[in-house]
Design an enzyme around this catalytic site. Structure first.
Site, PDB file in Angstrom:
ATOM      1  CG  ASP A   1      -7.206  -4.416  -1.122  1.00  0.00           C
ATOM      2  OD1 ASP A   1      -7.214  -3.287  -0.602  1.00  0.00           O
ATOM      3  OD2 ASP A   1      -7.562  -4.630  -2.293  1.00  0.00           O
TER       4      ASP A   1
ATOM      5  CG  ASN B   1      -0.102   1.969  -0.798  1.00  0.00           C
ATOM      6  OD1 ASN B   1       0.218   0.919  -0.267  1.00  0.00           O
ATOM      7  ND2 ASN B   1      -1.154   2.033  -1.608  1.00  0.00           N
ATOM      8  CD1 TRP B   2       5.625   6.209  -1.920  1.00  0.00           C
ATOM      9  CD2 TRP B   2       5.502   7.281   0.043  1.00  0.00           C
ATOM     10  NE1 TRP B   2       6.584   5.684  -1.083  1.00  0.00           N
ATOM     11  CE2 TRP B   2       6.536   6.323   0.122  1.00  0.00           C
ATOM     12  CE3 TRP B   2       5.244   8.072   1.172  1.00  0.00           C
ATOM     13  CZ2 TRP B   2       7.307   6.145   1.270  1.00  0.00           C
ATOM     14  CZ3 TRP B   2       6.014   7.893   2.315  1.00  0.00           C
ATOM     15  CH2 TRP B   2       7.029   6.939   2.352  1.00  0.00           C
TER      16      TRP B   2
ATOM     17  CG  ASN C   1      -6.723  -2.520   5.915  1.00  0.00           C
ATOM     18  OD1 ASN C   1      -7.157  -3.658   6.028  1.00  0.00           O
ATOM     19  ND2 ASN C   1      -5.437  -2.242   6.011  1.00  0.00           N
ATOM     20  N   GLY C   2      -9.814   0.147   4.052  1.00  0.00           N
ATOM     21  CA  GLY C   2     -10.567   1.388   3.879  1.00  0.00           C
ATOM     22  C   GLY C   2     -12.067   1.109   3.810  1.00  0.00           C
ATOM     23  NE  ARG C   3     -12.461  -1.878  -0.875  1.00  0.00           N
ATOM     24  CZ  ARG C   3     -12.060  -2.919  -1.588  1.00  0.00           C
ATOM     25  NH1 ARG C   3     -12.946  -3.603  -2.281  1.00  0.00           N
ATOM     26  NH2 ARG C   3     -10.799  -3.279  -1.596  1.00  0.00           N
TER      27      ARG C   3
HETATM   28  C1  FPP Z   1      -4.840  -1.811   1.696  1.00  0.00           C
HETATM   29  O1  FPP Z   1      -6.198  -1.530   2.017  1.00  0.00           O
HETATM   30  C2  FPP Z   1      -4.002  -1.653   2.876  1.00  0.00           C
HETATM   31  C3  FPP Z   1      -2.917  -0.815   2.974  1.00  0.00           C
HETATM   32  C4  FPP Z   1      -2.456   0.034   1.855  1.00  0.00           C
HETATM   33  C5  FPP Z   1      -2.160  -0.671   4.241  1.00  0.00           C
HETATM   34  C6  FPP Z   1      -1.876  -1.950   5.001  1.00  0.00           C
HETATM   35  C7  FPP Z   1      -1.266  -1.588   6.294  1.00  0.00           C
HETATM   36  C8  FPP Z   1      -1.561  -2.157   7.499  1.00  0.00           C
HETATM   37  C9  FPP Z   1      -2.493  -3.295   7.652  1.00  0.00           C
HETATM   38  C10 FPP Z   1      -0.993  -1.616   8.765  1.00  0.00           C
HETATM   39  C11 FPP Z   1       0.436  -1.835   9.081  1.00  0.00           C
HETATM   40  C12 FPP Z   1       0.995  -3.179   8.864  1.00  0.00           C
HETATM   41  C13 FPP Z   1       1.694  -3.927   9.757  1.00  0.00           C
HETATM   42  C14 FPP Z   1       2.493  -5.052   9.201  1.00  0.00           C
HETATM   43  C15 FPP Z   1       1.708  -3.731  11.231  1.00  0.00           C
HETATM   44  P1  FPP Z   1      -6.916  -0.263   1.362  1.00  0.00           P
HETATM   45  O2  FPP Z   1      -6.661   0.908   2.216  1.00  0.00           O
HETATM   46  O3  FPP Z   1      -6.443  -0.093  -0.052  1.00  0.00           O
HETATM   47  O4  FPP Z   1      -8.397  -0.696   1.413  1.00  0.00           O
HETATM   48  P2  FPP Z   1      -9.551  -0.218   0.414  1.00  0.00           P
HETATM   49  O5  FPP Z   1      -9.226  -0.806  -0.926  1.00  0.00           O
HETATM   50  O6  FPP Z   1     -10.778  -0.802   1.015  1.00  0.00           O
HETATM   51  O7  FPP Z   1      -9.553   1.276   0.394  1.00  0.00           O
END
Ligand code: FPP
Length: 244
Positions: A27, A75-76, A29-31
């Site tokens: 978790d 997540n969809w 990635n977005g932030r």
């Molecule tokens: C959650 O962070 C992350 C995801 C929903 C996607 C995870 C996918 C990957 C890391 C890429 C593909 C994976 C592999 C195994 C190659 P978020 O987007 O909810 O972050 P946020 O809460 O900061 O918005």
């Protein structure tokens, strides 16, 4: 809970008492991307790189199983652009894995309902499943279109379809119908990014897992963060409902 305020403290991990199975909610990635003025998709790309780094690290230190939450049944709801970006990262990873998993001794399994995925992704998954059947190495489970509740309902349906007798159903029998059949429950679940929830991840399997939370965003995760989580885990007293 943040264990180490000073992130430079080096953790002291007992290599003889490692958890066999570590599960991670990737978790933040977005932030991570937002903080850098980048699109969310750049955060997922960085997160996919971190996944590679951490999988290699866990294998090297001797952990046997790693389970990651890559895409949930919820997540969809994200934009088409973001969903496609995550799916392409997964495709790219699977192309690589198909080439390298035998040499690297990695067994890849997918937890979740793969039916709504693209034909391309499903065929890549099938190919990795075929290769994995021949490999008895480090086991990586990728949760893809996965939800813990969905997994439990799916397992119940499978048991009934197989003509299972309700009187014969035990926890042990039921766990053989889960996506995780044959995989020991994770002793340690790690959730980065400052969130304190399980978010429908491994609901059955987390019954006695120790949960490690940290503010670090997933793309920033390194082996040192894993060490800190393991050291914290090694300091826990696991009683499984009993008394020590
Ligand atoms: C959650 O962070 C992350 C995801 C929903 C996607 C995870 C996918 C990957 C890391 C890429 C593909 C994976 C592999 C195994 C190659 P978020 O987007 O909810 O972050 P946020 O809460 O900061 O918005």
């Amino acid at each position: 809970m943040q264990l180490f305020k000073n992130k430079n403290i080096k953790a002291k991990v007992d290599k003889n008492a490692l958890p066999a199975h570590i599960a991670i909610i990737m978790d933040g990635n977005g932030r991570w991307a937002q903080k850098r003025g980048l699109p969310r998709t750049a955060g997922h790309a960085a997160g996919a790189e971190t996944f590679r780094t951490i999988a290699t690290y866990l294998k090297d230190i001797g952990v046997k199983y790693m389970t990651v939450y890559a895409f949930s049944t919820e997540n969809w709801k994200r934009s088409q652009e973001e969903v496609s970006a995550i799916m392409s990262l997964l495709e790219n990873y699977l192309y690589e894995a198909i080439e390298k998993m035998e040499e690297d001794n990695i067994n890849l399994t997918f937890f979740g309902d793969t039916t709504p995925l693209s034909d391309k992704l499903r065929s890549l998954i099938e190919r990795t499943n075929d290769i994995s059947a021949r490999i008895d190495g480090f086991k990586v489970n990728v949760c893809l279109n996965y939800g813990g509740r969905d997994e439990i309902v799916h397992a119940a349906k499978e048991y009934m379809k197989a003509g299972g007798d309700p009187e014969q159903l035990t926890e042990e029998v039921f766990s053989n119908y889960l996506y995780s059949a044959g995989v020991p429950d994770p002793e340690l679940i790690i959730r980065p990014s400052g969130e304190y929830r399980i978010s429908n991840f491994l609901l059955w399997q987390c019954a006695y897992s120790e949960m490690y939370f940290t503010d670090r965003f997933w793309p920033d995760f390194t082996g040192a963060d894993i060490d800190r989580a393991i050291e914290w885990y090694q300091g826990r007293s696991r009683r499984f409902g009993g008394v020590k």
